[in-house]
Design a protein around this motif. Structure first.
Motif, mmCIF file in Angstrom:
data_model
loop_
_atom_site.group_PDB
_atom_site.id
_atom_site.type_symbol
_atom_site.label_atom_id
_atom_site.label_comp_id
_atom_site.label_asym_id
_atom_site.label_seq_id
_atom_site.Cartn_x
_atom_site.Cartn_y
_atom_site.Cartn_z
ATOM 1 N N GLY A 188 -14.127 -23.463 5.547
ATOM 2 C CA GLY A 188 -13.418 -24.515 4.832
ATOM 3 C C GLY A 188 -14.119 -25.860 4.847
ATOM 4 N N GLN A 189 -15.347 -25.923 5.402
ATOM 5 C CA GLN A 189 -16.099 -27.168 5.270
ATOM 6 C C GLN A 189 -16.225 -27.473 3.777
ATOM 7 O OE1 GLN A 189 -17.186 -24.269 6.805
ATOM 8 N NE2 GLN A 189 -18.836 -24.749 8.249
ATOM 9 N N LEU A 190 -15.931 -28.708 3.420
ATOM 10 C CA LEU A 190 -15.933 -29.101 2.011
ATOM 11 C C LEU A 190 -17.311 -29.659 1.663
ATOM 12 C CD1 LEU A 190 -13.559 -29.022 -0.054
ATOM 13 C CD2 LEU A 190 -13.379 -31.498 0.261
ATOM 14 N N GLU A 191 -17.899 -29.127 0.592
ATOM 15 C CA GLU A 191 -19.235 -29.564 0.187
ATOM 16 C C GLU A 191 -19.203 -30.202 -1.189
ATOM 17 O OE1 GLU A 191 -23.728 -27.872 -0.831
ATOM 18 O OE2 GLU A 191 -22.268 -26.546 0.127
ATOM 19 N N MET B 20 -1.652 -35.257 2.974
ATOM 20 C CA MET B 20 -1.468 -33.932 3.563
ATOM 21 C C MET B 20 -1.652 -33.946 5.074
ATOM 22 S SD MET B 20 -3.618 -31.702 0.740
ATOM 23 C CE MET B 20 -3.380 -30.170 1.634
ATOM 24 N N GLY B 21 -1.938 -35.116 5.631
ATOM 25 C CA GLY B 21 -2.210 -35.190 7.057
ATOM 26 C C GLY B 21 -3.529 -34.547 7.433
ATOM 27 N N LEU B 22 -4.534 -34.692 6.542
ATOM 28 C CA LEU B 22 -5.858 -34.142 6.786
ATOM 29 C C LEU B 22 -6.890 -35.263 6.860
ATOM 30 C CD1 LEU B 22 -5.960 -31.127 4.267
ATOM 31 C CD2 LEU B 22 -5.351 -31.071 6.700
ATOM 32 N N GLY B 23 -7.918 -35.049 7.638
ATOM 33 C CA GLY B 23 -9.050 -35.955 7.693
ATOM 34 C C GLY B 23 -10.340 -35.168 7.570
ATOM 35 N N PHE B 24 -11.458 -35.885 7.414
ATOM 36 C CA PHE B 24 -12.766 -35.223 7.314
ATOM 37 C C PHE B 24 -13.776 -35.952 8.178
ATOM 38 C CE2 PHE B 24 -10.724 -33.309 3.723
ATOM 39 C CZ PHE B 24 -11.261 -32.032 3.703
ATOM 40 N N LEU B 25 -14.628 -35.162 8.818
ATOM 41 C CA LEU B 25 -15.591 -35.655 9.794
ATOM 42 C C LEU B 25 -16.993 -35.202 9.406
ATOM 43 C CD1 LEU B 25 -16.222 -36.843 12.683
ATOM 44 C CD2 LEU B 25 -15.859 -34.498 13.529
ATOM 45 N N GLY B 26 -17.945 -36.122 9.440
ATOM 46 C CA GLY B 26 -19.339 -35.781 9.208
ATOM 47 C C GLY B 26 -20.107 -35.691 10.515
ATOM 48 N N MET B 27 -20.456 -34.484 10.923
ATOM 49 C CA MET B 27 -21.318 -34.222 12.070
ATOM 50 C C MET B 27 -22.072 -32.930 11.784
ATOM 51 S SD MET B 27 -19.147 -35.110 15.564
ATOM 52 C CE MET B 27 -20.551 -34.749 16.627
ATOM 53 N N GLY B 28 -23.036 -32.606 12.629
ATOM 54 C CA GLY B 28 -23.811 -31.400 12.404
ATOM 55 C C GLY B 28 -23.161 -30.132 12.917
ATOM 56 N N PHE B 29 -22.305 -30.255 13.949
ATOM 57 C CA PHE B 29 -21.675 -29.071 14.536
ATOM 58 C C PHE B 29 -20.254 -29.415 14.923
ATOM 59 C CE2 PHE B 29 -20.882 -25.720 17.694
ATOM 60 C CZ PHE B 29 -21.459 -24.619 17.078
ATOM 61 N N THR C 265 -19.593 -21.031 10.232
ATOM 62 C CA THR C 265 -18.269 -21.619 10.458
ATOM 63 C C THR C 265 -18.288 -22.977 11.136
ATOM 64 O OG1 THR C 265 -18.049 -20.485 12.593
ATOM 65 C CG2 THR C 265 -17.212 -19.342 10.650
ATOM 66 N N ARG C 266 -19.379 -23.314 11.842
ATOM 67 C CA ARG C 266 -19.307 -24.511 12.684
ATOM 68 C C ARG C 266 -20.437 -25.505 12.443
ATOM 69 N NH1 ARG C 266 -17.805 -23.233 18.843
ATOM 70 N NH2 ARG C 266 -19.484 -21.680 18.791
ATOM 71 N N THR C 267 -21.166 -25.400 11.331
ATOM 72 C CA THR C 267 -22.207 -26.376 11.050
ATOM 73 C C THR C 267 -21.942 -27.088 9.726
ATOM 74 O OG1 THR C 267 -23.682 -24.836 9.865
ATOM 75 C CG2 THR C 267 -23.939 -24.992 12.262
ATOM 76 N N CYS C 268 -22.481 -28.305 9.644
ATOM 77 C CA CYS C 268 -22.470 -29.094 8.407
ATOM 78 C C CYS C 268 -23.805 -29.802 8.269
ATOM 79 C CB CYS C 268 -21.352 -30.133 8.424
ATOM 80 S SG CYS C 268 -19.698 -29.489 8.034
ATOM 81 N N TRP D 258 -37.591 -36.608 -13.485
ATOM 82 C CA TRP D 258 -37.260 -36.297 -12.102
ATOM 83 C C TRP D 258 -35.896 -36.864 -11.746
ATOM 84 C CZ3 TRP D 258 -42.341 -37.578 -8.979
ATOM 85 C CH2 TRP D 258 -43.335 -36.661 -9.338
ATOM 86 N N ARG D 259 -35.134 -36.095 -11.015
ATOM 87 C CA ARG D 259 -33.792 -36.505 -10.617
ATOM 88 C C ARG D 259 -33.594 -36.308 -9.117
ATOM 89 N NH1 ARG D 259 -34.442 -38.473 -14.773
ATOM 90 N NH2 ARG D 259 -33.160 -38.351 -16.683
ATOM 91 N N ILE D 260 -32.465 -36.781 -8.630
ATOM 92 C CA ILE D 260 -32.107 -36.707 -7.209
ATOM 93 C C ILE D 260 -30.750 -36.025 -7.117
ATOM 94 C CG2 ILE D 260 -31.637 -38.045 -5.114
ATOM 95 C CD1 ILE D 260 -33.168 -40.391 -6.674
ATOM 96 N N GLY D 261 -30.683 -34.921 -6.395
ATOM 97 C CA GLY D 261 -29.415 -34.234 -6.191
ATOM 98 C C GLY D 261 -29.082 -34.186 -4.704
ATOM 99 N N THR D 262 -27.991 -34.798 -4.316
ATOM 100 C CA THR D 262 -27.609 -34.848 -2.902
ATOM 101 C C THR D 262 -26.414 -33.936 -2.653
ATOM 102 O OG1 THR D 262 -28.381 -37.133 -2.746
ATOM 103 C CG2 THR D 262 -26.946 -36.355 -0.993
ATOM 104 N N GLU D 263 -26.497 -33.159 -1.583
ATOM 105 C CA GLU D 263 -25.397 -32.282 -1.172
ATOM 106 C C GLU D 263 -24.999 -32.622 0.257
ATOM 107 O OE1 GLU D 263 -26.277 -28.149 -1.791
ATOM 108 O OE2 GLU D 263 -27.489 -28.549 -3.572
ATOM 109 N N HIS D 264 -23.707 -32.609 0.521
ATOM 110 C CA HIS D 264 -23.289 -32.792 1.914
ATOM 111 C C HIS D 264 -22.018 -32.016 2.201
ATOM 112 C CE1 HIS D 264 -20.343 -35.801 0.458
ATOM 113 N NE2 HIS D 264 -19.712 -35.563 1.586
ATOM 114 N N GLU D 265 -21.916 -31.566 3.450
ATOM 115 C CA GLU D 265 -20.755 -30.827 3.925
ATOM 116 C C GLU D 265 -20.026 -31.648 4.981
ATOM 117 O OE1 GLU D 265 -23.456 -26.739 3.634
ATOM 118 O OE2 GLU D 265 -22.920 -27.613 5.578
ATOM 119 N N LYS D 266 -18.731 -31.368 5.147
ATOM 120 C CA LYS D 266 -17.945 -32.107 6.138
ATOM 121 C C LYS D 266 -16.818 -31.214 6.661
ATOM 122 C CE LYS D 266 -16.357 -34.261 1.939
ATOM 123 N NZ LYS D 266 -17.422 -33.549 1.207
#
Length: 455
Positions: free
Chosen positions: A97-100, A130-139, A175-178, A32-40
């Motif tokens: 363009g949400q990065l997963e 590049m002057g970019l940031g990333f945010l973790g929220m649901g919408f 387009t607007r969820t993570c 058994w393994r654990i696979g985690t996915e997340h978008e931002k």
């Protein structure tokens, strides 16, 4: 989002082959393994807009920079880079363009949490320049749907055209969820069924604990998990609580029949997506699709089709827990801790099933429909969801302690539940914390969230 590959191979000849494909996911406990996915959400640090694909500060350059510096291979559609691979991990693009990060299947939460940390450090090292940031929220808290960019992926073009035909919020979902999700294994059909049922019944509890999407277009939207609400009007044919999972006789065959009834999106052939939106997979098996006359699907088509259903828990050759809003680094590690603690220890799984086995269909739906607005404060059986969450967290904690997977300092995996225990004990979700800031220190603006809560 999975990376497509061509669909060579022997055509599927029977439903039994589809059932056997899902059953091939069975693994002994030791495997058994654990696979985690997340978008931002990506954003430009000067004006907070989402980056486009092309351009000096675009997603294409970001992907190429990560690949070049950290040894990722680039996956392309034609000449267009659309994903990165390294070992069994992938970095993929959601529609705007949400990065997963689709993490590798790993043995412990310590390992998956380290993987998340390494990924965020790699992304940040390129994005900063590049002057970019990333945010973790649901919408997406600030921008309108029409202000979000679209990534040049064939799959998304098909979905973009189809979604408005079946729901009013499907394009917002795209387009607007993570989200953050965890993928977990099962040992047998009976084990899958029990985990599926517990996962569905307690998915609203995860939604409540992770609720972090209270803003739309710069203002409070009346929800704590607006991302969760969005799924209620995306596409009824492929979303929801799957009541049949709780019926006698549920197993691989019944799930396959459900997926066969989910309308298709596409087939990926010769490096291109063929638009099959709304078509029937059974007709595909009979070679009766106008867009692919005489062509019958292979197992690659079936594997792709499995990814186009979006219920609260999804079965492929493993189970996916899909109910949580995206969030900061600590909560990305907390989600696998919650579900591994509940589902990867027999005593905990039994206790979790005892907690939910007498929930009626109406109660399960009341939880699913109520937590997007009220989260932990939703009334339930004379108490609130908070009490249910505290009990589930207690079961998960004991399950992780019995697993006894420790790090180099001797700490077991229950340490990763700390952010969720804090939320439940305080009876304040991340969304409520942000609303408090919005009405107070932020002076009615959501802009500070991009600084204070960025990775």
């Amino acid at each position: 989002m999975s990376i497509p590959s061509a669909a060579p191979g022997t055509p599927i000849s029977s439903r039994d082959e589809l059932v056997a494909y899902v059953a091939q996911g069975e693994k002994p406990l030791a495997d058994w393994r654990i696979g985690t996915e997340h978008e931002k959400f990506g954003f430009r640090t000067d004006d907070l807009h989402a980056p486009t694909f092309e351009g000096e500060r675009g997603i294409r350059r970001l992907l190429e920079g990560i690949a070049s510096r950290y040894g990722w291979d680039i996956a392309r559609e034609g000449e267009t880079p659309v994903a990165l691979t390294r070992g069994k991990a992938n970095i993929t693009l959601e529609p705007a363009g949400q990065l997963e990060l689709s993490g590798a299947p790993l043995e412990t939460i310590h390992e998956t949490c380290s993987e998340v940390h390494t990924h965020l450090e790699e992304v940040r090292s390129i994005a900063d320049g590049m002057g970019l940031g990333f945010l973790g929220m649901g919408f997406q808290p600030k921008w309108k749907r029409e202000e979000m960019p679209w990534m040049p992926k064939g799959r998304y073009k098909i979905m973009r055209e189809y979604m408005p035909k079946v729901g009013s919020l499907g394009l917002d979902m795209m387009t607007r969820t993570c989200t953050v999700q965890v993928n977990l294994d099962f040992s047998s059909e009976a084990d899958m069924v029990k985990k599926f049922r517990v996962g569905l019944a307690l998915q609203p509890i995860a939604t409540a604990l992770f609720a972090d999407s209270p803003f739309t277009e710069g203002k409070p939207n009346g929800f704590l998990s607006y991302r969760s609400h969005v799924w209620t009007d995306t596409d009824a044919d492929r979303t929801g609580m799957l009541d049949f999972v709780f019926e006698d006789g549920f197993g691989y065959e019944r799930y396959v029949d459900y997926i066969l009834d989910v309308p298709m999106y596409f087939s990926y052939r010769d490096g291109k997506y063929v638009d099959l939106s709304g078509k029937n997979f059974r007709h595909f098996m009979d070679g009766k699709l106008d867009a692919l006359p005489g062509v019958r699907p292979t197992m690659k088509d079936w594997a792709d089709h499995l990814t186009t259903a979006f219920p609260e828990v999804r079965l492929k050759q493993y189970l996916e827990m899909r109910g949580a809003d995206g969030g900061p680094w600590g909560r990305l590690c907390a989600l696998p801790a919650f579900w591994v603690g509940l589902l990867y220890d027999d005593t905990a799984l039994d206790a979790a099933w005892d907690l939910v086995k007498d929930f009626s269909k109406e109660e399960r739906h009341a939880l699913r429909d109520g937590v997007p607005k009220q989260a932990l404060k939703l009334p339930f059986r004379g108490h609130t969801v908070r009490e249910l969450a505290l009990e589930a967290l207690k079961i998960a904690e004991q399950g992780l302690k019995r697993r006894a997977r420790v790090n180099g300092r001797g700490a077991d995996e229950s340490m990763f539940l700390a952010p969720l225990n804090e939320v439940a004990l305080a009876n304040q979700t991340p969304a409520e914390q942000k609303l408090e800031l919005f009405h107070g220190a932020w002076g009615g603006s959501v802009d500070p969230v991009f600084g204070e809560f960025a990775y």
